[in-house]
Design an enzyme around this catalytic site. Structure first.
Site, short mmCIF file in Angstrom:
data_model
loop_
_atom_site.label_atom_id
_atom_site.label_comp_id
_atom_site.label_asym_id
_atom_site.label_seq_id
_atom_site.Cartn_x
_atom_site.Cartn_y
_atom_site.Cartn_z
N TRP A 161 0.80 -1.23 0.00
CA TRP A 161 0.00 0.00 0.00
C TRP A 161 0.83 1.27 0.00
CZ3 TRP A 161 2.02 2.30 4.10
CH2 TRP A 161 2.48 1.51 5.15
N ASN A 162 2.16 1.16 0.22
CA ASN A 162 2.90 2.42 0.43
C ASN A 162 3.11 3.22 -0.85
OD1 ASN A 162 4.73 0.50 -0.46
ND2 ASN A 162 6.42 1.29 0.74
N ARG A 170 5.96 -0.89 -11.74
CA ARG A 170 7.30 -1.48 -11.73
C ARG A 170 7.25 -2.97 -12.07
NH1 ARG A 170 11.22 0.11 -6.85
NH2 ARG A 170 10.35 -1.52 -5.57
N LYS A 185 -2.83 -8.81 -7.30
CA LYS A 185 -3.51 -8.73 -6.00
C LYS A 185 -2.97 -7.47 -5.32
CE LYS A 185 -3.51 -9.24 -2.04
NZ LYS A 185 -3.75 -8.05 -1.16
N ALA A 187 -2.80 -4.27 -2.57
CA ALA A 187 -2.97 -4.22 -1.11
C ALA A 187 -4.40 -3.81 -0.77
CB ALA A 187 -1.99 -3.23 -0.50
N GLY A 239 6.63 -6.41 -0.32
CA GLY A 239 5.96 -6.34 0.98
C GLY A 239 6.93 -6.74 2.07
N SER A 240 6.38 -7.24 3.15
CA SER A 240 7.22 -7.55 4.32
C SER A 240 8.04 -8.82 4.09
CB SER A 240 6.33 -7.74 5.54
OG SER A 240 5.43 -8.80 5.31
N GLU A 261 10.76 -8.25 -3.27
CA GLU A 261 11.29 -6.97 -2.79
C GLU A 261 10.75 -6.81 -1.38
OE1 GLU A 261 11.83 -3.79 -1.55
OE2 GLU A 261 10.60 -2.76 -3.06
N LEU A 262 11.60 -7.06 -0.39
CA LEU A 262 11.12 -7.21 0.99
C LEU A 262 11.56 -6.05 1.87
CD1 LEU A 262 11.79 -11.06 1.14
CD2 LEU A 262 9.76 -9.85 0.35
N CYS A 295 10.28 1.23 1.92
CA CYS A 295 11.29 0.23 2.32
C CYS A 295 12.69 0.82 2.17
CB CYS A 295 11.13 -1.04 1.52
SG CYS A 295 11.03 -0.72 -0.23
N GLU A 392 11.98 -2.27 11.24
CA GLU A 392 11.69 -1.30 10.18
C GLU A 392 10.50 -0.47 10.67
OE1 GLU A 392 10.26 -3.02 6.49
OE2 GLU A 392 11.19 -1.42 5.33
N SER A 452 16.09 5.73 -5.91
CA SER A 452 15.16 5.04 -6.80
C SER A 452 15.14 5.69 -8.17
CB SER A 452 13.76 5.07 -6.20
OG SER A 452 13.79 4.50 -4.92
P1 ADP Z 1 2.95 -4.52 4.84
O1 ADP Z 1 3.53 -4.93 6.16
O2 ADP Z 1 3.73 -3.50 4.12
O3 ADP Z 1 1.47 -4.30 4.87
P2 ADP Z 1 2.55 -7.15 3.81
O4 ADP Z 1 3.67 -8.03 3.48
O5 ADP Z 1 1.69 -7.49 4.97
O6 ADP Z 1 3.21 -5.72 3.92
O7 ADP Z 1 1.60 -6.94 2.57
C1 ADP Z 1 2.04 -6.80 1.25
C2 ADP Z 1 1.06 -7.50 0.36
O8 ADP Z 1 1.02 -8.88 0.71
C3 ADP Z 1 -0.37 -7.00 0.44
O9 ADP Z 1 -0.93 -7.04 -0.86
C4 ADP Z 1 -1.02 -8.01 1.35
O10 ADP Z 1 -2.40 -8.14 1.15
C5 ADP Z 1 -0.33 -9.28 0.94
N1 ADP Z 1 -0.32 -10.33 1.97
C6 ADP Z 1 -0.35 -10.17 3.31
N2 ADP Z 1 -0.34 -11.37 3.93
C7 ADP Z 1 -0.30 -12.31 2.97
C8 ADP Z 1 -0.25 -13.76 2.96
N3 ADP Z 1 -0.24 -14.47 4.08
N4 ADP Z 1 -0.20 -14.37 1.77
C9 ADP Z 1 -0.19 -13.66 0.63
N5 ADP Z 1 -0.23 -12.32 0.56
C10 ADP Z 1 -0.29 -11.65 1.71
#
Ligand code: ADP
Length: 488
Positions: A161-162, A170, A185, A187, A239-240, A261-262, A295, A392, A452
């Site tokens: 979502w950020n 990208r 999919k 956020a 994401g995370s 990209e974590l 990130c 983070e 970036s």
């Molecule tokens: P943040 O901590 O930045 O919200 P997340 O890693 O939780 O990052 O989310 C990044 C993306 O991963 C979002 O689109 C979120 O819906 C999706 N996501 C979160 N949990 C899961 C999961 N268990 N499996 C697949 N996708 C997920």
């Protein structure tokens, strides 16, 4: 119901359905979920809540569109991306306002994101026509080998979502350039930008089924279903690190090509020979761009002892002078954070770091009232093992500690499982380059607070990820290599 929604300040309505095979549809369950305005927690729009059946239908559409799209002349794919770049640029203000509404970020940040996001389409429009191969002679003579590249296939793109636009362009830029089809999919906090982007791509001539979008509140099951679909060939995730590890395990079952990209934990080093005003300018960008929700955000500041007091004072003055408020209000430079969970995490990290012995120079207290606001915060004398240095933060918090020499700076900077980006300020370029070579990160900014660039290969080492996005490398993540061998 998934009719288009009117967002205050936007001229055109924004789609709120699922996009599958070129059709906007409600969820197969009929359910919707609410997207909130982070400035006051009110409902902005109900969006279709995709199911596992929906994501399988999106996979059907992507698989059906793949052969035709893979065979589309590169020049045509290039022109679709170029057109999309032009439409996004022409509608920049609309996109910026939408991102401010659903993400909360201040309008200047949203405008900057839109420019950056659109640039991925322009860059990959230029890359689409430069997918090359080669012709090789076997060392022993006789055999010849033609090496070529083909689209990897159906891609699953999961975005955060950020940066609701840029994290998607990208991925979609190189996917389209390479001739791949995608299931996206987005956020759950920010699906509207992805839906508007999909509408732009259709307008730019991207055929039905090439880009399918499935917003959902059930990311876990919907993504797992798409990962297990034998037609999916690639996962690209931003994401995370926690979720990235889950997806890498799932990817193993189908041996999916994986780009991750974590999380980051970027160090920002200020050496005693740095131009301190330039370092503060860079720190403001590295820390406060996007409200710290990046990130790449500078997460830990290490300043050489002799200049630490002066740097902290200047940074605190600049941070403290920011205007906090609703992102779309005139003059606001820091909007709310995206949601309650994010602001609660920032609050927890600051409290725990202060309890561990850090001193607050500015900010540090979550305000009362509606919305997910947190003030710009500077902490000094921050212990190495405190939450602010280890986690983070993803918010407007700058924790500062000191170092005595470069060896200590490197030890501190590298003492993390993450390695996305690092920043160095010094007046001596050779010193900067020596530090850059020794820093364990995929990217280093020397005397720059932002690295970036769509033309550069963004990505991390260690637990910050796998693969690169942007640059010449970016399209390679969406291509497989094949060779044809024959006697001559
Ligand atoms: P943040 O901590 O930045 O919200 P997340 O890693 O939780 O990052 O989310 C990044 C993306 O991963 C979002 O689109 C979120 O819906 C999706 N996501 C979160 N949990 C899961 C999961 N268990 N499996 C697949 N996708 C997920």
């Amino acid at each position: 119901m998934t009719s288009d929604v009117r967002i205050p300040g936007l001229e055109s309505p924004v789609p709120t359905g699922l996009l599958i095979g070129g059709q906007w549809r409600p969820s197969s369950s009929g359910a919707v979920f609410d997207v909130l305005d982070p400035a006051d927690g009110t409902v902005l729009a109900p969006v279709a809540d995709g199911t596992t059946d929906d994501v399988t239908a999106a996979g059907d559409a992507a698989a059906a569109a793949l052969p035709g799209f893979a065979a589309t002349p590169p020049r045509k794919r290039s022109e679709m991306l170029r057109k999309a770049f032009e439409i996004m640029t022409a509608r920049a203000e609309e996109f910026a306002l939408l991102m401010t509404r659903e993400n909360g970020k201040a309008l200047p940040d949203a405008r900057a994101e839109l420019t950056y996001a659109a640039e991925f389409f322009r860059w990959f429009a230029e890359e689409a026509v430069r997918i090359d191969g080669d012709y090789r002679v076997a060392p022993a003579g006789g055999t010849r080998t033609v090496v070529t590249h083909q689209p990897v296939g159906v891609c699953l793109l999961v975005t955060p979502w950020n940066f609701p636009a840029a994290m998607l362009t990208r991925k979609l830029g190189p996917a389209i350039a390479a001739g791949c089809t995608s299931v996206v999919k987005p956020a759950e906090d920010t699906p509207l930008t992805a839906l508007l982007l999909a509408q732009v791509l259709a307008e730019a001539g991207v055929p039905d089924g090439v880009v399918n979008i499935v917003p959902t509140m059930n990311a876990k099951d919907v993504v797992a279903t798409a990962m297990a679909d034998p037609r999916t060939r690639k996962i690209s995730f931003t994401g995370s690190t926690e979720v990235g590890k889950i997806l890498l395990k799932q990817a193993a079952d189908q041996v999916l090509v994986s780009s991750m990209e974590l999380g980051g934990n970027a160090p920002f080093l200020v050496c005693d020979d740095a131009d301190l005003d330039a370092a503060v300018d860079g720190a403001m960008l590295a820390k406060m761009r996007n409200g710290g929700e990046a990130c790449t955000a500078a997460n830990r500041f290490y300043v050489q002892s002799s200049v630490a007091a002066a740097f902290s004072e200047k940074l605190a003055a600049r941070m403290g002078a920011m205007t906090v408020g609703r992102g779309s209000d005139e003059g606001v430079t820091l909007g709310p954070l995206v949601n309650e969970e994010t602001v609660a995490k920032v609050d927890r990290i600051v409290r725990s770091t202060v309890e561990a012995g850090a001193r607050t120079v500015t900010g540090g207290t979550r305000p009362e009232g509606p919305g997910y606001f947190y003030p710009p915060t500077v902490l000094v004398d921050v212990p190495a093992d405190s939450a602010a240095m280890r986690e983070e933060t993803f918010g407007p918090v700058a924790p500062i500690a000191t170092f005595s020499d470069d060896a200590e700076a490197l030890e501190l900077a590298n003492s993390t499982p993450f390695g996305l980006v690092a920043y160095v300020y010094t007046g001596d370029l050779a010193r900067g380059l020596r530090l850059a070579e020794a820093l364990e990160s995929g990217m280093v900014g020397i005397n720059r607070g932002v690295v970036s660039d769509p033309a550069a290969p963004f990505g991390g080492v260690k637990q910050s990820g796998l693969g690169r996005e942007g640059g010449h490398e970016g399209i390679g993540e969406y291509l497989t290599t094949k060779y044809v061998s024959f006697p001559l």
